[in-house]
Design a protein around this motif. Structure first.
Motif, short mmCIF file in Angstrom:
data_model
loop_
_atom_site.label_atom_id
_atom_site.label_comp_id
_atom_site.label_asym_id
_atom_site.label_seq_id
_atom_site.Cartn_x
_atom_site.Cartn_y
_atom_site.Cartn_z
N GLY A 1 -27.37 11.22 7.36
CA GLY A 1 -27.32 9.92 8.04
C GLY A 1 -26.68 8.86 7.17
N GLU A 2 -26.83 7.61 7.60
CA GLU A 2 -26.14 6.52 6.92
C GLU A 2 -27.07 5.31 6.82
OE1 GLU A 2 -21.99 5.35 8.12
OE2 GLU A 2 -23.07 3.52 8.73
N SER A 3 -27.04 4.63 5.65
CA SER A 3 -27.77 3.36 5.49
C SER A 3 -26.76 2.29 5.12
CB SER A 3 -28.84 3.49 4.39
OG SER A 3 -29.57 2.28 4.30
N ALA A 4 -26.59 1.32 6.03
CA ALA A 4 -25.62 0.25 5.79
C ALA A 4 -26.36 -1.05 5.52
CB ALA A 4 -24.71 0.10 7.01
N ALA A 5 -25.66 -2.03 4.95
CA ALA A 5 -26.27 -3.34 4.74
C ALA A 5 -26.64 -3.92 6.10
CB ALA A 5 -25.29 -4.27 4.01
N GLY A 6 -27.90 -4.24 6.28
CA GLY A 6 -28.35 -4.81 7.55
C GLY A 6 -28.83 -3.77 8.55
N ARG A 7 -28.62 -2.47 8.26
CA ARG A 7 -29.00 -1.41 9.19
C ARG A 7 -29.44 -0.19 8.39
NH1 ARG A 7 -24.84 0.75 11.12
NH2 ARG A 7 -23.66 -1.17 10.89
N ARG A 8 -30.75 -0.05 8.21
CA ARG A 8 -31.22 1.00 7.31
C ARG A 8 -31.26 2.38 7.99
NH1 ARG A 8 -36.50 0.24 4.79
NH2 ARG A 8 -35.99 -1.98 4.76
#
Ligand code: AMP
Ligand code: MG
Length: 390
Positions: free
Chosen positions: A71-78
């Motif tokens: 998966g992916e953890s982006a700034a503002g969207r964990r």
């Protein structure tokens, strides 16, 4: 006559600390924080990645190790899930480190093929994670009084402080006095000059943190001076310029005394600026500055700006002097403290040639006031002297 130091102490006795007002954060730069403020949150509020890369378990990090990207953890969207054994989560700077991961392998040390990740270079020991609250924690304080700099505004914003308690700016009313004066832009008569002091002082005092009004020029009559004092109502401090000496048309003392001014002192053992008068007019302080342009500005630096700082609650209100080596000799000083217009550069400091207190061109060329003690002996080039940067 009293010393500069005693005069400043008496002037400080005339003023009071300003009340507090709340201002929006964006308008707080240059203001003086009047109450401690505290962060209402931790920053960062979660363990955050400091790099673009892949979040994994540190125990599994070694060259050639392989992981499945889940998966992916982006700034503002964990990434909401857990990172399990041999799993990796694509992560970006500022993004929350997902549960189960405690290491971020930087992108440059990996190779990705579809959802398969391989560590290709030695990632080293640095985990590239900013712990929760590493910058500041909820409750971390910024203590008052403090002159707020751009950096403080950024910090307060990060602390989620949207309105800031600051000292209200003291309001100053400036009154030029003299039949010879006209305002810049007007057409002077043959015997007239342009009122300059108020403009220099306004800029100086606004830089120190005051609100400044320039009132209409008062003529050299009691009634005109009284009218000017009337217009100054509401100001926290009234400053007159000129008319403070012993000439026939020096009526500031008479006019202000007639209005009930209680004098604190008159005359300071200094050069320029000797005929300064101060007191209390009604419940407000009043300062009568000498009219010579350089005297007025020197008094602005030595007395009025410190009064502004004092009113704002800045603890270090007294100007702090610095040292420099003379690049030219000085003759012996007389019995008064002398604030000589001087030029400071990387080689040292030298007094300007002409020290007449009417010369604004010399003052504008100077960048320091070189301080001489009373009766200071002649000084040779190379000796260390005190100065105040201007
Ligand atoms: P006074 O103290 O009124 O005798 O002024 C001393 C000198 O300063 C005289 O040469 C005045 O013309 C000059 N002066 C007084 N007030 C101002 C002012 N506001 N701007 C420029 N020069 C001034
Ligand atoms: Mg005058």
């Amino acid at each position: 006559m009293i010393t500069v130091e005693d005069a400043r102490a008496l002037l400080f006795d005339l003023v009071e600390q300003q009340p507090i007002e709340m201002v929006p954060l964006a308008q707080a730069a240059g203001r003086v924080l009047a109450q401690d403020i505290a962060a209402t949150r931790d920053q960062p509020p979660f363990a955050a990645s400091s790099m673009d890369g892949y979040a994994v378990k540190s125990s599994e990090v070694e060259p050639h190790a392989m992981f499945k990207i889940v998966g992916e953890s982006a700034a503002g969207r964990r990434y909401e899930g857990q990172v399990g054994a041999r799993q990796a989560v694509r992560i970006f700077t500022g993004a929350p480190v997902p549960e189960g991961a405690d290491f971020v392998v930087i992108q440059e040390d990996t190779e990705r093929r579809e959802d398969l990740l391989t560590i290709t270079d030695n990632p080293g020991a640095k985990d590239n994670i900013r712990p929760s609250g590493v910058d500041f924690k909820a409750g971390t304080k910024i203590t008052s009084p403090r002159l707020l700099r751009p950096e403080d505004l950024a910090l307060m914003a990060a602390m989620n402080v949207a309105v800031v308690p600051v000292a209200r700016k003291p309001s100053f009313a400036l009154i030029s006095t003299g039949d010879e004066l006209v305002m810049p832009g007007e057409v002077p008569g043959p015997d007239q000059i342009i009122a300059s002091n108020t403009f220099g002082l306004k800029a100086l005092l606004e830089k120190a943190g005051a609100d400044v009004r320039i009132l209409p020029i008062a003529r050299d009559t009691i009634s005109s001076l009284e009218a000017a004092f009337g217009l100054a109502q509401g100001a926290d401090l009234v400053v007159t310029i000129g008319g403070a000496s012993v000439g026939d048309y020096d009526l500031v003392s008479e006019a202000s005394t007639g209005l009930g001014m209680e004098r604190s002192f008159y005359k300071i053992r200094m050069r320029p600026g000797k005929p300064l008068m101060a007191g209390r007019l009604g419940d407000k302080p009043m300062v009568g500055l000498p009219g010579n342009p350089v005297s007025a500005m020197v008094c602005g630096y030595l007395f009025l700006a410190p009064m502004v700082f004092r009113m704002l609650g800045i603890e270090q209100a007294v100007p702090s002097f610095r040292n420099a080596a003379l690049t030219a000799p000085l003759t012996e000083n007389g019995p008064r403290e002398h604030y000589m217009r001087a030029v400071l550069d990387e080689t040292g400091i030298r007094a300007c040639d002409d020290q007449d207190s009417s010369l604004l061109s010399v003052l504008a060329h100077a960048n320091a006031l070189l301080v001489r003690d009373p009766n200071d002996p002649a000084r040779a080039a190379g000796e260390i002297v005190r100065y105040l940067p201007i």
